[in-house]
Design a protein around this motif. Sequence first.
Motif, PDB file in Angstrom:
ATOM      1  N   PHE A 134      -3.148 -13.881  11.680  1.00  0.00           N
ATOM      2  CA  PHE A 134      -2.136 -13.761  10.630  1.00  0.00           C
ATOM      3  C   PHE A 134      -2.109 -12.339  10.078  1.00  0.00           C
ATOM      4  O   PHE A 134      -1.045 -11.741   9.893  1.00  0.00           O
ATOM      5  N   ARG A 135      -3.292 -11.757   9.826  1.00  0.00           N
ATOM      6  CA  ARG A 135      -3.362 -10.377   9.326  1.00  0.00           C
ATOM      7  C   ARG A 135      -2.758  -9.399  10.326  1.00  0.00           C
ATOM      8  O   ARG A 135      -2.062  -8.453   9.939  1.00  0.00           O
TER       9      ARG A 135
ATOM     10  N   LEU B 216       5.481  -9.537   4.032  1.00  0.00           N
ATOM     11  CA  LEU B 216       4.166  -9.707   3.434  1.00  0.00           C
ATOM     12  C   LEU B 216       3.398  -8.413   3.199  1.00  0.00           C
ATOM     13  O   LEU B 216       2.984  -8.135   2.078  1.00  0.00           O
ATOM     14  N   ALA B 217       3.208  -7.622   4.241  1.00  0.00           N
ATOM     15  CA  ALA B 217       2.339  -6.457   4.106  1.00  0.00           C
ATOM     16  C   ALA B 217       2.904  -5.409   3.154  1.00  0.00           C
ATOM     17  O   ALA B 217       2.185  -4.906   2.279  1.00  0.00           O
ATOM     18  N   ASP B 218       4.187  -5.080   3.298  1.00  0.00           N
ATOM     19  CA  ASP B 218       4.769  -4.054   2.432  1.00  0.00           C
ATOM     20  C   ASP B 218       4.775  -4.481   0.956  1.00  0.00           C
ATOM     21  O   ASP B 218       4.362  -3.691   0.092  1.00  0.00           O
ATOM     22  N   PRO B 219       5.198  -5.713   0.617  1.00  0.00           N
ATOM     23  CA  PRO B 219       5.122  -6.126  -0.790  1.00  0.00           C
ATOM     24  C   PRO B 219       3.682  -6.157  -1.314  1.00  0.00           C
ATOM     25  O   PRO B 219       3.430  -5.787  -2.472  1.00  0.00           O
TER      26      PRO B 219
ATOM     27  N   LEU C 109     -10.966  -1.935  -5.246  1.00  0.00           N
ATOM     28  CA  LEU C 109     -10.908  -3.206  -5.970  1.00  0.00           C
ATOM     29  C   LEU C 109      -9.536  -3.859  -5.821  1.00  0.00           C
ATOM     30  O   LEU C 109      -9.436  -5.071  -5.588  1.00  0.00           O
ATOM     31  N   ALA C 110      -8.482  -3.080  -5.930  1.00  0.00           N
ATOM     32  CA  ALA C 110      -7.128  -3.628  -5.803  1.00  0.00           C
ATOM     33  C   ALA C 110      -6.895  -4.180  -4.400  1.00  0.00           C
ATOM     34  O   ALA C 110      -6.321  -5.264  -4.236  1.00  0.00           O
ATOM     35  N   ARG C 111      -7.342  -3.463  -3.367  1.00  0.00           N
ATOM     36  CA  ARG C 111      -7.163  -3.952  -1.999  1.00  0.00           C
ATOM     37  C   ARG C 111      -8.001  -5.205  -1.750  1.00  0.00           C
ATOM     38  O   ARG C 111      -7.541  -6.159  -1.122  1.00  0.00           O
TER      39      ARG C 111
ATOM     40  N   ARG D  12      -6.659 -12.840  -2.527  1.00  0.00           N
ATOM     41  CA  ARG D  12      -5.545 -13.733  -2.889  1.00  0.00           C
ATOM     42  C   ARG D  12      -4.774 -14.202  -1.664  1.00  0.00           C
ATOM     43  O   ARG D  12      -4.432 -15.367  -1.550  1.00  0.00           O
ATOM     44  N   VAL D  13      -4.494 -13.289  -0.754  1.00  0.00           N
ATOM     45  CA  VAL D  13      -3.757 -13.655   0.463  1.00  0.00           C
ATOM     46  C   VAL D  13      -4.604 -14.600   1.314  1.00  0.00           C
ATOM     47  O   VAL D  13      -4.101 -15.612   1.826  1.00  0.00           O
TER      48      VAL D  13
END
Length: 162
Positions: free
Chosen positions: A7-8, A21-24, A41-43, A49-50
């Motif tokens: 999926f990734r 998915l990836a761009d948003p 941390l954000a990544r 979450r994903v």
Amino acid sequence: MPTYQEFRQFCKNDHLGRAMLADPARAKVREAVMAGASDALARAAMRWRVGNAYYSFLREVYTVVELRFRGVELQVHPLADALFRVDCWTENTAVSLHVENAKYRNGPSQGRKIPTGRLLADLQPPIDFKDIALKPASVFGSVHLPVSAQLDDTAAALSRGR
């Protein structure tokens, strides 16, 4: 069903996967970084979450297939899940699947997520509610599924409700 890793790769390498998915997701990570979060941390938070959402989807599909295999006629609709936290239902019973978590949902009254039974308590005619609660996962990066005994018990309970 694709694995999470497949999926990734779809999100990374496919035009549609990137656009949907990836761009948003990258835009939200940039937004979090601009608001003061570290990039790492954000990544990591976005990946978490994903991953949780993807594994939740797999868990729901698996559960519905297994209950249908056990002879339970179930209905499924994404809006029932999104709006009412109903993963599937029979004629008169709504079924919700969740992993116990004290901050999110743990039993009928603990956590910030309102249980389906309380959310739809005023429904007329009234319906029954069946929760399938999983203990927290013990392995990272692997889909966490209900065990056969839970599925057998749920199928029996739903069959009695007919």
